[in-house]
Each structure stands twice: as C-alpha cells, then as structure tokens.
Design a protein around this motif. Structure first.
Motif, PDB file in Angstrom:
ATOM      1  N   ARG A 147       0.840  -1.194   0.000  1.00 48.62           N
ATOM      2  CA  ARG A 147       0.000   0.000   0.000  1.00 48.62           C
ATOM      3  C   ARG A 147       0.878   1.247   0.000  1.00 48.62           C
ATOM      4  NH1 ARG A 147      -4.037  -1.655   4.883  1.00 48.62           N
ATOM      5  NH2 ARG A 147      -2.073  -2.210   5.864  1.00 48.62           N
ATOM      6  N   VAL A 149       1.054   5.560   0.472  1.00 45.71           N
ATOM      7  CA  VAL A 149       0.449   6.786   1.005  1.00 45.71           C
ATOM      8  C   VAL A 149       1.271   7.971   0.518  1.00 45.71           C
ATOM      9  CG1 VAL A 149      -0.139   8.098   3.085  1.00 45.71           C
ATOM     10  CG2 VAL A 149      -0.428   5.594   3.049  1.00 45.71           C
ATOM     11  N   GLU A 186      -2.959   0.232  -4.567  1.00 46.86           N
ATOM     12  CA  GLU A 186      -3.735   0.824  -3.470  1.00 46.86           C
ATOM     13  C   GLU A 186      -3.006   2.076  -2.996  1.00 46.86           C
ATOM     14  OE1 GLU A 186      -5.241   0.021   1.097  1.00 46.86           O
ATOM     15  OE2 GLU A 186      -4.848  -1.723  -0.186  1.00 46.86           O
ATOM     16  N   HIS A 188      -3.329   6.055  -1.196  1.00 43.54           N
ATOM     17  CA  HIS A 188      -4.077   7.005  -0.371  1.00 43.54           C
ATOM     18  C   HIS A 188      -3.343   8.344  -0.406  1.00 43.54           C
ATOM     19  CE1 HIS A 188      -6.382   3.603   1.339  1.00 43.54           C
ATOM     20  NE2 HIS A 188      -5.228   2.959   1.227  1.00 43.54           N
ATOM     21  N   GLU A 189      -4.098   9.436  -0.430  1.00 44.94           N
ATOM     22  CA  GLU A 189      -3.487  10.756  -0.625  1.00 44.94           C
ATOM     23  C   GLU A 189      -4.090  11.810   0.305  1.00 44.94           C
ATOM     24  OE1 GLU A 189      -4.487  11.681  -4.602  1.00 44.94           O
ATOM     25  OE2 GLU A 189      -3.598   9.866  -5.465  1.00 44.94           O
ATOM     26  N   LEU A 216      -6.434   7.860   8.612  1.00 43.41           N
ATOM     27  CA  LEU A 216      -5.888   6.865   7.701  1.00 43.41           C
ATOM     28  C   LEU A 216      -5.021   5.856   8.449  1.00 43.41           C
ATOM     29  CD1 LEU A 216      -5.534   5.844   4.815  1.00 43.41           C
ATOM     30  CD2 LEU A 216      -3.600   7.429   4.567  1.00 43.41           C
TER      31      LEU A 216
END
Length: 231
Positions: A147, A149, A186, A188-189, A216
């Motif tokens: 994942r 980020v 995957e 996330h931001e 998060l």
C-alpha cells in the motif's frame, strides 16, 4: 510484523510548526509514522531521505547494466546497479510505503524522480518478454499486497480533482501511474495547500490533512480481515 518504508522527498530539512521554514510534507509523514508506531509498536520502520540524500540519476551505463541479464553482467555493471539494488530490496521488503512528497513546479522533486528511476527495474519490479506480443510488460509486485500513502504540499490551491487548476497537478497522478506499473495500486493521498499564502487557510488545510492522516493510520493499521462481530 509489517515493514513501513518512510520516504521524505522535500529539500527542506525541518518540519513546519517546529523548525523555521520547515517542510509540511515532513511534518505529515512524521505524524503518520509516529502515530503508526504508537498503534503498531512491533512493526519495523525504515526511513529513506531522498530529499537530502538523493539517489544517483540513471545514466547510459545504468541502462546498459539493467537490461543485461544478471548472469551476464560484468563487475562494473553490478557496481553501477548496487544503489538501485539496495533501493529495490528495501521497496520489496516494505508492506506500506509512506511518502512526504511536495510539489515542485507542478511535478515531483527531481530527488524523488531519481528514486523512481532506480526502483522501476526490469526483471525486479516489472517483467519484459517480447514473446508476449503486444503486451510484453507486466508488474512484478502485483500480488504483494503493498500500500502507498502520498502526503503532499502545494504553494497554491485548487489542485484537487475537479478543482480550478487540477490540470497543473502532475504529482499524485504520475506517482500512481509509476507505482501501478510495477503492481502497487492501493494509493491514499492527502495534501496541504495555501503554503504561499501563509494565512488561516494554510492553517485550516494543515489541520484537515493531519486529521486525515490520523484517520488513515487507524484504518490501515487495523487487521485487513477482521473477524465478524459477535452477536
């Protein structure tokens, strides 16, 4: 135990709110890591500061070495790829990659681009075989469950999807494309805006980004397959 790879790409050495002219992205990435450590103290955390110690840029010799089969490489080729090999090994070992990634002139910092060029490696993070016809490439990290980020900062505002200058934002989309190419999809931001304004809008943007980071961490730190609640 999981491994978190913490990457900072800002040229600014300190954190905003603590150091004069400190980095917002270092502030956010440090907050993420500190909260993660509190929630999951047994996990390993590796820190890579490409902002202050950028990887060497790709050269013609690097390309020659990378596209030479490992068994056929001359000693100089192994030496040329040694830094890239270390970075790829570190990425492969990571379950979660957290990047403090400021926007520089609408794109990623050159330091982080050098990192990208070192970890997108034929035979290590993507495959290539002409025998596959029109689809000779494939991602080699697709089944690894990694994942990503991305914690960004921007001087202006309105770079988000559908906003007034979203067309000028070549940070998150380009990084998603590169990491998706090697199999990490995957993503996330969160981003801080209004840095050049330095007023209450910046303070609000920072507060919202920090709240998003906290939430998060809680979401990502939870077990992926939690057992069903008991009646």
């Amino acid at each position: 135990m999981n491994t978190l790879l913490h990457i900072d790409a800002s040229a600014r050495p300190g954190r905003s709110g603590i150091d004069p002219h400190g980095s917002h992205t270092r502030r956010l990435s440090a907050r993420f890591v500190e909260r993660w450590r509190a929630v999951r103290p047994g996990d390993r955390i590796d820190h890579l500061d490409v902002g202050r110690k950028p990887p060497s840029p790709v050269s013609g010799e690097w390309v020659h070495a990378a596209f030479t089969p490992a068994a056929a490489r001359a000693p100089w080729m192994h030496e040329t790829l040694a830094e890239s090999d270390r970075l790829v090994d570190q990425l492969i070992a990571a379950d979660l990659i957290v990047v403090g990634l400021p926007m520089y002139n609408f794109g990623v910092p050159a330091q982080f681009k050098a990192y990208i060029d070192n970890i997108v490696r034929v035979g290590r993070t993507f495959g290539f075989d002409r025998a596959r016809g029109e689809r000779p490439y494939w991602p080699m990290l697709a089944d690894a469950g990694k994942r990503l980020v991305l914690l960004s900062a921007r001087g202006d505002f309105g770079y988000g999807k559908g906003q007034r200058i979203a067309h000028l934002n070549h940070v998150e989309a380009s990084v998603r494309s590169v990491f998706g190419y090697i199999g990490i999809t995957e993503v996330h931001e969160f981003a801080v805006e209004y840095d050049e304004f330095g007023d209450e809008r910046l303070a609000h943007s920072l507060a919202q980004a920090e709240l998003g980071v906290d939430r998060l961490v809680d979401a990502l730190a939870a077990p992926r397959h939690a057992p069903p609640a008991m009646a």
